[in-house]
Write an enzyme that holds these catalytic residues in place. Structure first.
Site, mmCIF file in Angstrom:
data_model
loop_
_atom_site.group_PDB
_atom_site.id
_atom_site.type_symbol
_atom_site.label_atom_id
_atom_site.label_comp_id
_atom_site.label_asym_id
_atom_site.label_seq_id
_atom_site.Cartn_x
_atom_site.Cartn_y
_atom_site.Cartn_z
ATOM 1 N N SER A 1 11.779 -0.620 -5.256
ATOM 2 C CA SER A 1 10.953 -1.785 -4.492
ATOM 3 C C SER A 1 11.079 -2.895 -5.258
ATOM 4 C CB SER A 1 9.278 -1.390 -4.496
ATOM 5 O OG SER A 1 8.927 -1.436 -5.647
ATOM 6 N N ASN B 1 7.675 -6.948 -0.186
ATOM 7 C CA ASN B 1 7.139 -7.637 -1.385
ATOM 8 C C ASN B 1 7.147 -9.000 -1.801
ATOM 9 O OD1 ASN B 1 6.244 -4.881 -2.020
ATOM 10 N ND2 ASN B 1 7.632 -4.281 -3.249
#
Length: 600
Positions: free
Chosen positions: A434, A505
């Protein structure tokens, strides 16, 4: 409809009869108050009357009002084109366009019109309430009263007091908000207040991301809707708000904060000056079927709309999948592929760990059966497709290998080197990272053209989004294969480049970091901020609820990565977040983060 016979602040003047002013007038009328709608444009007043007639008619159809209550409410509304009509009001709410000079002109004109004890509220969402109040003759009666669009639906009202505002005034308008069925949030005067102070920085970053051609508008919006559960993507929301309005708000916020996150992205200026101001103009980031806000707001294809699969290579066939890892994400991804009919090898450091991960899938499938979402036969068939293994050597014949191990670059690089030696030629090698660079994993192999990012979201069986991350070395066939795989497992792929945070993110964590800064600076509490974003922004979780679920250590690590990548001082993790992590307060998993939890 139970309302007080003699409500507090019984007569209210609303100055500015656009969408916001009309919505405020509607909730005031339904609370039993007399409302004077004032707009220097007589046509705006007529539109407001028509909108109120339509809204109250729908309320009757839905049995939220009786026909008599509707008639009574409409009879309490009158319009005027001159400010003098506010002379008898107990409360005046101005919601004229977000322009400091215009608002100041209205507020100072009211000094010579309204009663001495009349409360005067500005509906600004970014301009300084203190500065506006200080230039009036009676600054103690001036307060910010920030409603959210659409007013009849959104429950939050920010009550913004300056250092000059009388506590009695704050008490009066807070009581009014509650009487309207709203949730009042009493706060001080700061750029953007709570909700817009967090929201507009996020929207601005999304606009800059699109302007940099990092991702398409469709992928940015889909990523935030599907990855974060937001009701709208940021670019569609900018079109709804009005790109010119957003630019004005950001300008006002930047003037006061000097925070780079608030400096309007150049594309906002370009679109505004081209007249492409969003839904109200028929075109903004998207193109709409109607050419005005009152017409059809359906998005229609335009020259920027990507054609499905256009220019993609032929995907490689994928029937068998290897999933490396034994945690929640690995077992969730294995479940997703097995449900879609793929044979899955679930490999961990030992067969025991692999069997434990498979048992986790079995429990998940049992819950699906118990809830009536799948049959016992389908459960058994799905579980039979997952074979646990204690070594990566079992990946020799898989068509796709997906790693879901710890978020540690050295660990991932070692694993990819092993996959390179084990997997057959032509197998696609995917990382679920991520925040780490996909290219670093690719360079650990002799076939970087076959390495790609497939960032699933937790819980993988429920979340529809997959961020497909291409490096500068990823081949067209590998990219096409992952898109075909996403379609087969019923996930929505969004394309992005190999940079820190990808889409979700990179937009989410600066917003979370800014929320922490608000608490750190004692501007608002975690509870207040969570309430503001859920009720004012339609977010499924407030930022502090989310931080505690994600884990403060995980959040800090991602924010550190973003700060190192972009070298932007505004992305530096808030010291309070680092202090909590150092104290071992990591969120729900340790029983304490921004809140305390019962771990029993």
């Amino acid at each position: 409809m139970d309302r007080p016979v003699f409500p507090a602040l019984p007569t209210v003047a609303v100055i500015g009869l656009g969408t916001m002013g009309t919505g405020i007038a509607e909730v005031l009328l339904r609370s039993g108050r007399e409302v004077i709608g004032i707009d220097n444009d007589a046509a705006a007043a007529r539109r407001a009357v028509a909108a109120l007639e339509a809204a109250t008619s729908r309320a009757v159809d839905r049995r939220k009002l009786t026909a008599q209550q509707r008639q009574d409410a409409l009879s309490r509304f009158r319009t005027a084109t001159e400010l003098q009509a506010a002379a008898g009001a107990d409360l005046v709410i101005e919601v004229v366009p977000e322009d400091y000079a215009l608002k100041l002109e209205v507020l100072t004109a009211l000094d010579g019109i309204v009663k001495p004890d009349t409360v005067v509220a500005t509906g600004t969402n970014a301009l300084p309430v203190t500065k506006l109040a200080a230039e009036t003759a009676h600054p103690q009666r001036v307060v910010g009263l920030h409603f959210f669009h659409p007013v009849p639906v959104m429950r939050l009202v920010e009550v913004v007091s300056s250092v000059l505002t009388s506590p009695d005034v704050v008490t009066a308008v807070t009581g009014l908000a509650r009487d309207l069925g709203k949730e009042p949030l009493s706060i001080g005067d700061r750029p953007g207040f709570v909700a817009d102070g967090l929201l507009f920085g996020y929207l601005n970053q999304a606009a800059a991301m699109y302007e940099a051609r990092y991702a398409t508008r469709e992928d940015i919006d889909a990523a935030m809707r599907l990855g974060c559960g937001l009701p709208m993507g940021p670019l569609a929301l900018l079109d709804l708000i009005g790109i010119d309005t957003a630019r004005t708000v950001l300008d006002a916020m930047y003037e006061r904060s000097q925070d780079r996150l608030h400096a309007p992205a150049p594309i906002l200026k370009q679109l505004s000056e081209a007249g492409m101001t969003g839904r109200k103009a028929g075109r903004g980031f998207y193109t709409y079927a109607g050419t005005t806000a009152a017409e059809d707001a359906t998005v229609v294809p335009d020259e920027l709309t990507p054609a499905a699969g256009e220019g993609r290579a032929e995907p490689r066939p994928v029937s068998s999948v290897g999933v490396a890892g034994s945690g929640t994400m690995a077992s969730g991804i294995a479940e997703v592929f097995a449900k879609a009919g793929h044979s899955v090898i679930l490999a961990a450091r030992s067969e025991e760990k692999a069997r434990t991960a498979r048992d986790r899938v079995a429990k998940s499938l049992k819950r699906s059966v118990d809830r009536g979402r799948m049959s016992a036969e389908d459960r058994d068939a799905t579980l039979a497709r997952i074979v646990p293994a204690g070594t990566l050597d079992s990946f020799a014949e898989v068509d796709l290998a997906v790693e879901a191990v710890a978020e540690d670059l050295a660990v991932k690089q070692e694993l990819f080197a092993k996959l390179d030696s084990v997997c057959k030629p032509g197998a696609v090698l995917a990382t679920t990272t991520s925040s780490l660079p996909v290219i670093a994993c690719a360079k650990a192999t002799s076939r970087p053209q076959d390495v790609i990012g497939m960032h699933f979201f937790n819980p993988a069986p429920a979340m529809k989004l997959v961020e497909v991350v291409r490096t500068v070395l990823t081949g067209e066939e590998a990219h096409a294969t992952v898109h075909a795989v996403c379609a087969a497992i019923r996930k929505h792929p969004v394309d992005c480049g190999d940079r820190a945070g990808f889409i979700v993110n990179a937009l989410l964590f600066p917003y979370l970091n800014n929320a922490v800064k608000m608490v750190q600076e004692h501007y608002a509490t975690p509870d207040d901020i969570d309430t503001a974003m859920k009720l004012g922004g339609g977010y499924p979780m407030g930022p502090f609820e989310l931080l505690d679920v994600v884990g403060l250590d995980v959040s800090l690590a991602i924010e550190d990565v973003l700060h190192r990548e972009f070298r932007d001082p505004s992305l530096a993790p808030a010291p309070l977040l680092r202090q909590l992590v150092e104290a071992g307060c990591l969120g729900r998993k340790t029983g304490r983060g921004f809140r305390e939890y019962n771990r029993a």
